[in-house]
Design a protein around this motif. Structure first.
Motif, mmCIF file in Angstrom:
data_model
loop_
_atom_site.group_PDB
_atom_site.id
_atom_site.type_symbol
_atom_site.label_atom_id
_atom_site.label_comp_id
_atom_site.label_asym_id
_atom_site.label_seq_id
_atom_site.Cartn_x
_atom_site.Cartn_y
_atom_site.Cartn_z
ATOM 1 N N ALA A 3 3.390 -35.802 -19.094
ATOM 2 C CA ALA A 3 3.521 -36.810 -20.154
ATOM 3 C C ALA A 3 2.166 -37.472 -20.397
ATOM 4 O O ALA A 3 1.269 -37.405 -19.561
ATOM 5 N N TYR A 4 2.041 -38.125 -21.539
ATOM 6 C CA TYR A 4 0.815 -38.834 -21.878
ATOM 7 C C TYR A 4 0.859 -40.230 -21.277
ATOM 8 O O TYR A 4 1.813 -40.963 -21.456
ATOM 9 N N HIS A 5 -0.204 -40.591 -20.584
ATOM 10 C CA HIS A 5 -0.277 -41.879 -19.899
ATOM 11 C C HIS A 5 -1.142 -42.854 -20.693
ATOM 12 O O HIS A 5 -1.893 -42.463 -21.579
ATOM 13 N N SER A 6 -1.072 -44.107 -20.330
ATOM 14 C CA SER A 6 -1.823 -45.147 -21.021
ATOM 15 C C SER A 6 -3.303 -45.077 -20.672
ATOM 16 O O SER A 6 -3.673 -44.881 -19.508
ATOM 17 N N ALA A 7 -4.116 -45.290 -21.673
ATOM 18 C CA ALA A 7 -5.560 -45.342 -21.460
ATOM 19 C C ALA A 7 -5.962 -46.660 -20.805
ATOM 20 O O ALA A 7 -7.085 -46.801 -20.332
ATOM 21 N N SER A 50 1.874 -44.307 -31.247
ATOM 22 C CA SER A 50 1.284 -42.985 -31.484
ATOM 23 C C SER A 50 1.729 -41.949 -30.443
ATOM 24 O O SER A 50 1.819 -40.770 -30.755
ATOM 25 N N LEU A 51 2.033 -42.368 -29.220
ATOM 26 C CA LEU A 51 2.470 -41.427 -28.177
ATOM 27 C C LEU A 51 3.983 -41.260 -28.108
ATOM 28 O O LEU A 51 4.478 -40.409 -27.372
ATOM 29 N N SER A 56 8.615 -38.683 -25.950
ATOM 30 C CA SER A 56 10.085 -38.706 -26.005
ATOM 31 C C SER A 56 10.704 -37.387 -25.528
ATOM 32 O O SER A 56 11.895 -37.345 -25.235
ATOM 33 N N PHE A 57 9.927 -36.335 -25.406
ATOM 34 C CA PHE A 57 10.440 -35.051 -24.931
ATOM 35 C C PHE A 57 10.533 -34.972 -23.410
ATOM 36 O O PHE A 57 11.132 -34.054 -22.877
ATOM 37 N N PHE A 58 9.943 -35.915 -22.711
ATOM 38 C CA PHE A 58 9.874 -35.838 -21.259
ATOM 39 C C PHE A 58 11.049 -36.542 -20.592
ATOM 40 O O PHE A 58 11.462 -37.609 -20.999
ATOM 41 N N ARG A 59 11.566 -35.909 -19.544
ATOM 42 C CA ARG A 59 12.657 -36.503 -18.762
ATOM 43 C C ARG A 59 12.118 -37.237 -17.552
ATOM 44 O O ARG A 59 12.815 -38.044 -16.955
ATOM 45 N N ASN A 60 10.904 -36.927 -17.156
ATOM 46 C CA ASN A 60 10.255 -37.574 -16.017
ATOM 47 C C ASN A 60 8.931 -38.158 -16.478
ATOM 48 O O ASN A 60 8.284 -37.620 -17.376
ATOM 49 N N PHE A 61 8.540 -39.234 -15.833
ATOM 50 C CA PHE A 61 7.276 -39.879 -16.173
ATOM 51 C C PHE A 61 6.701 -40.453 -14.892
ATOM 52 O O PHE A 61 7.271 -41.362 -14.297
ATOM 53 N N GLU A 62 5.578 -39.897 -14.468
ATOM 54 C CA GLU A 62 4.909 -40.384 -13.264
ATOM 55 C C GLU A 62 4.077 -41.607 -13.637
ATOM 56 O O GLU A 62 3.223 -41.536 -14.512
ATOM 57 N N ILE A 63 4.330 -42.717 -12.980
ATOM 58 C CA ILE A 63 3.609 -43.956 -13.270
ATOM 59 C C ILE A 63 2.281 -43.936 -12.529
ATOM 60 O O ILE A 63 2.235 -43.826 -11.310
ATOM 61 N N LYS A 64 1.186 -44.047 -13.298
ATOM 62 C CA LYS A 64 -0.149 -44.010 -12.709
ATOM 63 C C LYS A 64 -0.822 -45.377 -12.697
ATOM 64 O O LYS A 64 -1.952 -45.494 -12.272
ATOM 65 N N ASN A 66 -0.054 -49.971 -13.858
ATOM 66 C CA ASN A 66 0.811 -50.981 -14.455
ATOM 67 C C ASN A 66 0.870 -50.897 -15.978
ATOM 68 O O ASN A 66 1.855 -51.307 -16.579
ATOM 69 N N ALA A 67 -0.159 -50.356 -16.597
ATOM 70 C CA ALA A 67 -0.129 -50.176 -18.052
ATOM 71 C C ALA A 67 0.898 -49.108 -18.436
ATOM 72 O O ALA A 67 1.483 -49.171 -19.528
ATOM 73 N N ASP A 68 1.138 -48.145 -17.561
ATOM 74 C CA ASP A 68 2.176 -47.141 -17.818
ATOM 75 C C ASP A 68 3.562 -47.780 -17.867
ATOM 76 O O ASP A 68 4.430 -47.343 -18.619
ATOM 77 N N ARG A 69 3.769 -48.820 -17.080
ATOM 78 C CA ARG A 69 5.062 -49.512 -17.123
ATOM 79 C C ARG A 69 5.276 -50.186 -18.480
ATOM 80 O O ARG A 69 6.380 -50.197 -19.003
ATOM 81 N N VAL A 70 4.208 -50.734 -19.034
ATOM 82 C CA VAL A 70 4.291 -51.335 -20.370
ATOM 83 C C VAL A 70 4.548 -50.240 -21.400
ATOM 84 O O VAL A 70 5.365 -50.401 -22.305
#
Length: 179
Positions: A3-7, A50-51, A56-64, A66-70
């Motif tokens: 998945a795409y993560h936050s910059a 934009s992401l 939205s196609f991903f069922r899993n999301f690895e949190i890298k 705190n910005a990923d939580r937002v």
């Protein structure tokens, strides 16, 4: 493909409360979010919008970070907003509905009805909980405004956005409102 993560995960200067980064956003709504250093640069809301379709196609999301939580929270909020926009005919109606939805009572991390409690920390005290609530309200208000403007072209909803209204990011229904 991940998945795409936050910059914004790399920014170590950002304050975090309950595992949620209090990132700067471009907004006129009152709240605890700091103003951005560069008003022309994208903020977390621009990034989430934009992401959204790709993530939205991903069922899993690895949190890298705190910005990923937002980013996850905003992705689920956008998903919820798209569901509300499916039957609305124009931009003005949509803005009214989303503005109302943004300020409705909603669950925050640590509440029993919050769908992502396993991924988020409970705020340490009542002041932190209130700060998180205010920040998420400010994010919801600004995301609602920007999303409605992005989706409606020529006062009609874009089919390239509305086709994602039924997708479920991480198989979750949305961040919802608490009853």
């Amino acid at each position: 493909m991940p998945a795409y993560h936050s910059a914004f995960n790399d920014d170590q200067t950002v304050r975090s409360v309950g595992g949620i980064a209090l990132l700067p956003i471009k907004t006129k709504n009152r709240g605890p979010a700091p103003p951005p250093a560069d008003p022309a640069a994208d903020d977390i809301i621009d990034e989430a919008i934009s992401l959204y379709r790709a993530n939205s196609f991903f069922r899993n999301f690895e949190i890298k970070g705190n910005a990923d939580r937002v980013l996850i929270y905003l992705t689920l909020y956008i998903q919820e907003c798209l569901g509300k926009l499916t039957k609305l005919p124009n931009l003005i109606e949509s803005q009214k509905i989303l503005a109302t939805h943004a300020v409705q009572n909603f669950a925050i991390p640590g509440d029993a009805t919050f769908p992502l409690n396993a991924m988020y920390e409970r705020p340490a005290n009542r002041n932190d909980a209130e700060l998180v609530k205010q920040y998420l309200t400010q994010l919801r208000q600004e995301a609602s405004v920007r999303l409605a403007q992005r989706i409606f072209e020529d006062d009609k909803p874009s089919k390239w956005w509305m086709c994602f209204a039924k997708r479920k990011f991480m198989n979750l229904p949305g961040v919802g409102t608490s009853q």
